[in-house]
Design a protein around this motif. Structure first.
Motif, mmCIF file in Angstrom:
data_model
loop_
_atom_site.group_PDB
_atom_site.id
_atom_site.type_symbol
_atom_site.label_atom_id
_atom_site.label_comp_id
_atom_site.label_asym_id
_atom_site.label_seq_id
_atom_site.Cartn_x
_atom_site.Cartn_y
_atom_site.Cartn_z
ATOM 1 N N ALA A 16 1.019 -1.082 0.173
ATOM 2 C CA ALA A 16 0.385 0.133 -0.390
ATOM 3 C C ALA A 16 1.214 1.087 -0.010
ATOM 4 N N VAL A 17 2.250 1.498 0.744
ATOM 5 C CA VAL A 17 3.162 2.321 0.648
ATOM 6 C C VAL A 17 4.174 2.202 -0.092
ATOM 7 N N GLY A 18 4.750 2.929 -0.456
ATOM 8 C CA GLY A 18 6.083 2.562 -1.570
ATOM 9 C C GLY A 18 6.714 3.934 -1.396
ATOM 10 N N THR A 19 8.498 3.930 -1.726
ATOM 11 C CA THR A 19 9.082 5.173 -1.441
ATOM 12 C C THR A 19 9.419 6.122 -2.656
ATOM 13 N N VAL A 70 9.428 -0.577 -3.879
ATOM 14 C CA VAL A 70 7.943 -1.123 -3.552
ATOM 15 C C VAL A 70 8.381 -2.154 -2.849
ATOM 16 N N VAL A 71 8.466 -3.066 -1.328
ATOM 17 C CA VAL A 71 8.590 -3.898 -0.828
ATOM 18 C C VAL A 71 7.569 -4.464 -0.006
ATOM 19 N N ASP A 72 8.065 -5.942 0.315
ATOM 20 C CA ASP A 72 6.419 -6.932 0.699
ATOM 21 C C ASP A 72 7.209 -7.576 2.168
ATOM 22 N N ALA A 73 7.796 -7.307 2.792
ATOM 23 C CA ALA A 73 8.762 -7.959 4.032
ATOM 24 C C ALA A 73 7.972 -7.777 5.008
ATOM 25 N N ARG A 74 6.706 -9.045 5.228
ATOM 26 C CA ARG A 74 6.073 -8.913 6.488
ATOM 27 C C ARG A 74 6.999 -9.204 8.716
ATOM 28 N N ASP A 75 7.452 -9.774 7.481
ATOM 29 C CA ASP A 75 8.451 -10.768 8.842
ATOM 30 C C ASP A 75 9.212 -9.895 9.485
ATOM 31 N N GLY A 76 9.647 -8.710 8.787
ATOM 32 C CA GLY A 76 10.520 -7.310 9.067
ATOM 33 C C GLY A 76 12.557 -8.258 8.254
ATOM 34 N N ASP A 77 12.324 -9.290 7.537
ATOM 35 C CA ASP A 77 13.252 -9.494 7.173
ATOM 36 C C ASP A 77 13.014 -9.309 5.505
ATOM 37 N N VAL A 78 14.269 -8.313 5.297
ATOM 38 C CA VAL A 78 13.695 -6.996 3.897
ATOM 39 C C VAL A 78 14.761 -8.046 3.112
ATOM 40 N N LEU A 79 15.535 -8.171 3.414
ATOM 41 C CA LEU A 79 16.781 -9.050 2.437
ATOM 42 C C LEU A 79 16.121 -10.037 2.089
ATOM 43 N N SER A 80 15.168 -10.874 2.567
ATOM 44 C CA SER A 80 14.462 -12.102 2.638
ATOM 45 C C SER A 80 13.464 -11.855 1.709
ATOM 46 N N GLY A 81 12.576 -10.880 1.204
ATOM 47 C CA GLY A 81 11.602 -10.058 1.351
ATOM 48 C C GLY A 81 11.578 -9.955 -0.330
ATOM 49 N N GLN A 82 10.857 -9.852 -0.531
ATOM 50 C CA GLN A 82 10.510 -9.193 -2.338
ATOM 51 C C GLN A 82 10.274 -7.420 -2.882
ATOM 52 N N ARG A 83 11.190 -7.181 -3.058
ATOM 53 C CA ARG A 83 11.215 -5.928 -3.755
ATOM 54 C C ARG A 83 11.510 -4.979 -4.946
ATOM 55 N N VAL A 84 10.753 -4.069 -5.813
ATOM 56 C CA VAL A 84 10.658 -3.889 -6.936
ATOM 57 C C VAL A 84 11.193 -2.907 -6.710
ATOM 58 N N THR A 85 11.677 -2.338 -7.182
ATOM 59 C CA THR A 85 12.372 -0.671 -8.322
ATOM 60 C C THR A 85 12.019 -0.390 -9.054
ATOM 61 N N LEU A 86 11.111 0.480 -9.245
ATOM 62 C CA LEU A 86 10.791 1.375 -10.836
ATOM 63 C C LEU A 86 11.805 2.166 -11.511
ATOM 64 N N LEU A 87 11.932 2.436 -12.175
ATOM 65 C CA LEU A 87 12.517 3.648 -12.768
ATOM 66 C C LEU A 87 11.666 4.515 -14.015
ATOM 67 N N GLU A 127 9.768 2.704 -17.607
ATOM 68 C CA GLU A 127 10.921 2.571 -17.902
ATOM 69 C C GLU A 127 11.765 0.869 -18.352
ATOM 70 N N ARG A 128 12.083 0.902 -17.069
ATOM 71 C CA ARG A 128 12.673 -0.783 -16.199
ATOM 72 C C ARG A 128 12.164 -0.239 -14.807
ATOM 73 N N LEU A 129 12.576 -1.854 -14.779
ATOM 74 C CA LEU A 129 11.677 -2.119 -12.950
ATOM 75 C C LEU A 129 13.069 -2.964 -13.269
ATOM 76 N N ARG A 130 13.113 -3.750 -11.466
ATOM 77 C CA ARG A 130 14.547 -3.990 -10.935
ATOM 78 C C ARG A 130 13.429 -4.999 -10.121
ATOM 79 N N TYR A 131 13.376 -5.888 -10.115
ATOM 80 C CA TYR A 131 12.640 -7.118 -9.508
ATOM 81 C C TYR A 131 13.645 -7.915 -8.196
ATOM 82 N N ILE A 132 13.400 -8.447 -7.210
ATOM 83 C CA ILE A 132 14.287 -9.255 -6.738
ATOM 84 C C ILE A 132 13.269 -9.889 -5.746
ATOM 85 N N GLY A 133 13.390 -11.455 -5.578
ATOM 86 C CA GLY A 133 11.868 -12.152 -5.032
ATOM 87 C C GLY A 133 12.906 -13.018 -3.822
#
Length: 220
Positions: A16-19, A70-87, A127-133
């Motif tokens: 629901a929230v992004g940076t 945009v990040v989805d790390a509901r357990d607080g573990d950001v490095l193991s969660g999903q995130r996507v950076t949109l450009l 334009e581009r996006l980088r996804y980390i799952g």
């Protein structure tokens, strides 16, 4: 590494929230991050509602190029969660009834800002996006790869929302927020969820069947 486009697409409907990262005017050129609520439009692009007086709005008017995380790390573990950076670039969007209606379904409290007359909608042109799952699952996609199918029509989406909210929305515990060819967004007992279809709904019949199956599994 090849990343399936549906992974970042569903993520954009989960959070629901992004940076937002804009180019600062003062001091010139520095990244200026700010957190904002957003809603996905019919092409899954972030739509934001911003004040004309906000620093990030001034930055976008001077240089519309931006990043959006945009990040989805509901357990607080950001490095193991999903995130996507949109450009891409942000563009002002007219406050049509369709745009307002869609945004308020996702963020009903935003109505108090709209009545002030100082807030405007902006949508991101990707334009581009980088996804980390998670560890080892990452890659780049072009903006066009996010969704190659035509978006669902507003009337078709509204008809599905009205039908299913009427059928399952007793007592306010169930609210269907949005429907697209890949899934649906809903609030169940106040918790927002993304329901992913097994296959893209290419016809009204397959879309209706997929939506009904997902909702029944969630509510039974």
């Amino acid at each position: 590494m090849n990343i399936p486009a549906h992974a970042p697409l569903h993520l954009l409907h989960t959070a629901a929230v992004g940076t937002l990262a804009t180019h600062a005017r003062q001091p010139e050129g520095f990244p200026y991050p700010s957190m904002l609520p957003f809603a996905p439009d019919t092409r899954h692009r972030p739509t934001i509602l911003v004040s004309r007086l906000a620093e990030h709005t001034h930055n976008l008017r001077a240089d519309p190029r931006a990043g959006f995380l945009v990040v989805d790390a509901r357990d607080g573990d950001v490095l193991s969660g999903q995130r996507v950076t949109l450009l891409g670039t942000f563009e002002p969007v007219d406050s049509t009834p369709e745009v307002v209606q869609r945004y308020l379904r996702y963020h009903p409290d935003a109505e108090r800002y709209l009545v002030l007359g100082d807030f405007t909608f902006w949508a991101m042109k990707l334009e581009r996006l980088r996804y980390i799952g998670g560890f080892g699952a990452m890659g780049w996609l072009s903006g066009a790869e996010l969704d190659s199918l035509p978006p669902l029509g507003v009337d078709e989406e509204n008809a599905l929302i009205e039908e299913f909210n009427r059928a399952y929305g007793g007592g306010g515990a169930f609210q269907l927020l949005g429907v697209d060819r890949y899934g649906a967004d809903l609030k169940l007992a106040g918790v927002r969820k993304r329901l992913a279809f097994d296959d893209a709904g290419l016809t009204p019949e397959t879309l209706h069947t997929a939506l009904e199956g997902c909702i029944k599994r969630q509510t039974n």
